[in-house]
Write an enzyme that holds these catalytic residues in place. Structure first.
Site, PDB file in Angstrom:
ATOM      1  N   SER A   1       4.264  -5.342  -2.260  1.00  0.00           N
ATOM      2  CA  SER A   1       3.058  -5.027  -1.696  1.00  0.00           C
ATOM      3  C   SER A   1       2.001  -4.492  -3.037  1.00  0.00           C
ATOM      4  CB  SER A   1       2.781  -4.289  -0.625  1.00  0.00           C
ATOM      5  OG  SER A   1       3.904  -4.541   0.312  1.00  0.00           O
TER       6      SER A   1
ATOM      7  N   ASP B   1      -1.320  -4.767  10.238  1.00  0.00           N
ATOM      8  CA  ASP B   1      -0.530  -3.819  10.096  1.00  0.00           C
ATOM      9  C   ASP B   1      -0.948  -2.747  11.271  1.00  0.00           C
ATOM     10  OD1 ASP B   1       1.477  -4.618   8.711  1.00  0.00           O
ATOM     11  OD2 ASP B   1       1.057  -3.641   6.729  1.00  0.00           O
TER      12      ASP B   1
ATOM     13  N   ARG C   1      -5.948  -5.007  -0.276  1.00  0.00           N
ATOM     14  CA  ARG C   1      -4.674  -5.873  -0.257  1.00  0.00           C
ATOM     15  C   ARG C   1      -5.383  -7.484  -0.104  1.00  0.00           C
ATOM     16  NH1 ARG C   1      -2.280  -9.384   3.799  1.00  0.00           N
ATOM     17  NH2 ARG C   1      -0.210  -9.302   3.591  1.00  0.00           N
TER      18      ARG C   1
ATOM     19  N   PHE D   1      -0.847   6.714   2.506  1.00  0.00           N
ATOM     20  CA  PHE D   1       0.365   7.463   2.335  1.00  0.00           C
ATOM     21  C   PHE D   1       0.040   8.418   0.946  1.00  0.00           C
ATOM     22  CE2 PHE D   1       2.446   3.389   4.143  1.00  0.00           C
ATOM     23  CZ  PHE D   1       2.238   3.805   5.429  1.00  0.00           C
TER      24      PHE D   1
ATOM     25  N   GLU E   1       6.834   9.933  -0.854  1.00  0.00           N
ATOM     26  CA  GLU E   1       5.507  10.001  -1.509  1.00  0.00           C
ATOM     27  C   GLU E   1       5.280  11.258  -2.240  1.00  0.00           C
ATOM     28  OE1 GLU E   1       5.912   9.049   1.506  1.00  0.00           O
ATOM     29  OE2 GLU E   1       5.746   6.813   1.522  1.00  0.00           O
TER      30      GLU E   1
ATOM     31  N   ARG F   1      -5.455  -6.136  -6.209  1.00  0.00           N
ATOM     32  CA  ARG F   1      -3.980  -5.555  -6.728  1.00  0.00           C
ATOM     33  C   ARG F   1      -3.426  -6.312  -7.850  1.00  0.00           C
ATOM     34  NH1 ARG F   1      -0.032  -7.649  -1.935  1.00  0.00           N
ATOM     35  NH2 ARG F   1      -1.411  -9.022  -0.945  1.00  0.00           N
TER      36      ARG F   1
ATOM     37  N   HIS G   1      -4.163  -1.255  -0.731  1.00  0.00           N
ATOM     38  CA  HIS G   1      -4.296  -1.718   0.537  1.00  0.00           C
ATOM     39  C   HIS G   1      -5.321  -0.583   1.326  1.00  0.00           C
ATOM     40  CE1 HIS G   1      -0.890  -4.025  -0.191  1.00  0.00           C
ATOM     41  NE2 HIS G   1      -0.760  -4.466   0.788  1.00  0.00           N
TER      42      HIS G   1
END
Lengths: 314, 293
Positions: free
Chosen positions: A37, A117, A167, A83, A58, A10, A109
């Site tokens: 994030s 999570d 991530r 998402f 989103e 990322r 992620h």
């Protein structure tokens, strides 16, 4: 080749966006309240007037990006892959892909890398549900450098692109100067006994597996299939014709993902034995990414096991 | 040219009749399509395209043009009819509506040369696109074009609409106008029975939008006056005697309409949402349009 410090993919995403934003004021970044994030907070700091936060919405974010593309901008919209690809799938289908709009989607992620999570946040289906969409280009880079290049290349494509990254820090297996061409798979290691085709985090695992297999006298070819769509049939078929056995490896459901894409090519043009490594029809759970990779079958050990199996089927 | 274009009621009325003819002719030729909601939007289309929208049919990619986005994208019979009426293509094309190989798809396909800025068809999506266009246009130097989105009260049942509405206010998109064709009917019946959306004015106001309500969405004078107010607002000006309207906010024009308006047997009938008139019904419809026009 696994000789450089592990880095965040990322961060490659964010660094490339910042670079693009400096060169081109029409490059815009959209986030859905996860900029810390996805690291687009760094882009916002450098280019505050080229950044839009759309909040936890989103579906709207994706189509606002569509609208921005219609005014000549190059929007990169990002949030967690689960998402982005899931909640906004129909927007991606009917607005972005059907209109063939110049929108870039950054699925952060991806895979099991979001770890603690838990299952709700672990994106294991994006490649499958993005892959069914006409006009879509799908990139699943393997490390920091590839993620950086994927973003730069995506900006050159006039149409929708989905980029999947994770991530956690992952081994750096390529160099800044290593080739990265959309639609052109890279052969990272030549071999004659079987071919391991992998994307994302599983490329490093494949190299580890190939090294271990070599110690047992098995020469595995390793292909980094960073572009899932359009798929590089030529490289896959040439390697399959040579080694006559394939193992695919992805941090994703084996149903519909990269392995399935490879199967579609092979079944039609070079039917050789194939074994799939990936998550097998299961959701994840909370845990450290390494613990999850082991439980859900996304390690070099799983690749070695499948390699041994596929050799018996030759 | 001066905008909005000086108003000639008779002229707009005769153009509205042409649009209504296009709606019944195209759906009859196709044997399917959505006449009810097209007819309720006929005056909205007519006033917008003939007196409000800055556009040039001879130069459809003109960067300075106002953008129209069809959000209730099933009403292609109305949309295509106004595009033909203003000259984006010949009205004869309407007879090929929904036919294989023709550009007049059942739901719009992006085709800027023919006046279609973006495709559509899935409700709840295109107001977000309009927000993105309005945001993108504000980034450009010079006079900011406006974006007009045509939606309906039924479409406001989609949750994503409220995401779009929230974001338009957050980014102060005073160049965005969302027109609600409030005909109170949807496929399964009365909106209030299927899923109540009222009170729309309070909902939009609480989401920080300007609201201009039109008592009769078939009254072209009332429509024109509403668009004139939006014209002031989108140029950053207050509207005299309308202190509640804020030139930094997006604007909703809520037009109370009648589904199937202008064709006696279609008016207020949910059954004409997505059904084409047969030849006999077409003849009666054309007679009514010509006699009323």
């Amino acid at each position: 080749m696994v000789n450089q410090e592990p880095q965040l993919t990322r961060q490659g995403w964010a660094d490339a966006l910042i670079e693009l934003g400096s060169k081109n004021p029409d490059v815009l970044v959209l986030d859905a309240d996860l900029s810390k994030s996805t690291l687009t907070c760094q882009f916002k700091e450098k280019h505050p007037n080229q950044f839009y936060n759309l909040g936890i919405a989103e579906q709207n974010m994706v189509n606002v990006a569509a609208g921005l593309s219609l005014t000549g901008h190059i929007p990169f919209a990002t949030t967690y892959g689960v998402f982005l690809s899931g909640r906004a799938w129909e927007q991606i289908r009917t607005t972005i892909c059907l209109n063939n709009l110049n929108v870039k989607l950054g699925g952060a992620h991806g895979g099991l890398s979001v770890g603690p999570d838990g299952a709700s946040h672990q994106a294991l289906e994006e490649l499958a549900i993005m892959r069914t969409l006409p006009n879509m280009t799908i990139l699943a880079p393997a490390d920091y450098h590839e993620t950086y290049k994927a973003v730069m290349e995506a900006a050159q494509i006039n149409g929708p692109v989905y980029i999947r990254f994770g991530r956690e820090k992952v081994p750096t297996i390529t160099e800044p100067g290593s080739p990265f061409q959309v639609g052109k798979a890279n052969i990272l290691r030549e071999g004659t006994d079987l071919t391991i085709i992998a994307c994302g985090t599983m490329v490093a695992e494949s190299l580890t597996a190939a090294k271990a297999l070599a110690e047992t006298g098995v020469q595995a070819e390793v292909i980094n299939l960073h572009t899932i769509k359009p798929i590089d049939k030529k490289t896959i078929l040439e390697s399959a014709t040579k080694t006559k056995a394939i193992v695919t490896a992805e941090e994703h459901q084996i149903h519909g993902g990269m392995g399935s894409a490879v199967l579609e090519v092979l079944a039609q043009e070079a039917p050789v034995p194939v074994e799939l490594v990936g998550v097998i029809d299961s959701f994840g759970e909370s845990g450290k990414p390494a613990e999850l990779a082991e439980k859900y079958g996304c390690t070099s050990a799983n690749i070695i096991q499948k390699a041994q199996k596929v050799l018996t089927r030759k | 040219m001066q905008y909005p274009i000086p108003f000639d009621e008779n002229d707009i009325q005769s153009k509205t009749a042409q649009i209504r003819e296009g709606i019944v002719v195209s759906t009859n030729a196709a044997g399917s399509g959505h006449p009810g909601g097209s007819l309720s939007s006929a005056e909205i289309f007519s006033v917008l395209y003939n007196a409000v929208l800055r556009h040039d049919t001879a130069n459809p990619t003109w960067e300075g043009r106002d953008r129209f986005v069809l959000s209730k994208a099933h009403i292609t019979p109305g949309f295509y009819s106004v595009l033909a009426q203003v000259g984006y293509f010949n009205a004869n094309e309407l007879k090929s509506f929904r036919k294989f190989g023709h550009f007049l798809q059942g739901h719009p396909k992006k085709d800027i040369p023919h006046g279609i800025e973006v495709g559509g068809g899935s409700l709840g999506q295109n107001l977000s696109v309009a927000v993105g266009i309005a945001l993108g246009l504000k980034r450009k130097p010079g006079q900011t074009p406006r974006v007009f989105d045509l939606s309906s009260e039924g479409e406001l049942q989609e949750g994503s609409m409220w995401e779009a509405i929230m974001s338009a206010a957050h980014y102060n998109l005073n160049n965005l106008c969302c027109i609600i064709d409030y005909n109170r009917l949807q496929i399964d019946g009365k909106t209030e029975d299927v899923m109540e959306v009222a009170p729309l004015d309070k909902k939009f106001e609480s989401f920080n939008w300007n609201v201009i309500e039109i008592k009769d969405g078939h009254d072209i004078k009332e429509l024109y006056e509403a668009f004139k107010k939006f014209n002031l607002l989108s140029n950053g000006h207050a509207v005299p005697n309308n202190d509640n309207l804020d030139p930094t906010k997006p604007t909703a024009i809520i037009a109370n309409t009648i589904k199937g308006k202008g064709i006696s047997f279609m008016e207020n009938q949910a059954g004409w949402h997505g059904k084409a008139p047969n030849d006999e019904q077409l003849e009666q419809a054309l007679n009514e349009i010509r006699n009323n026009g």
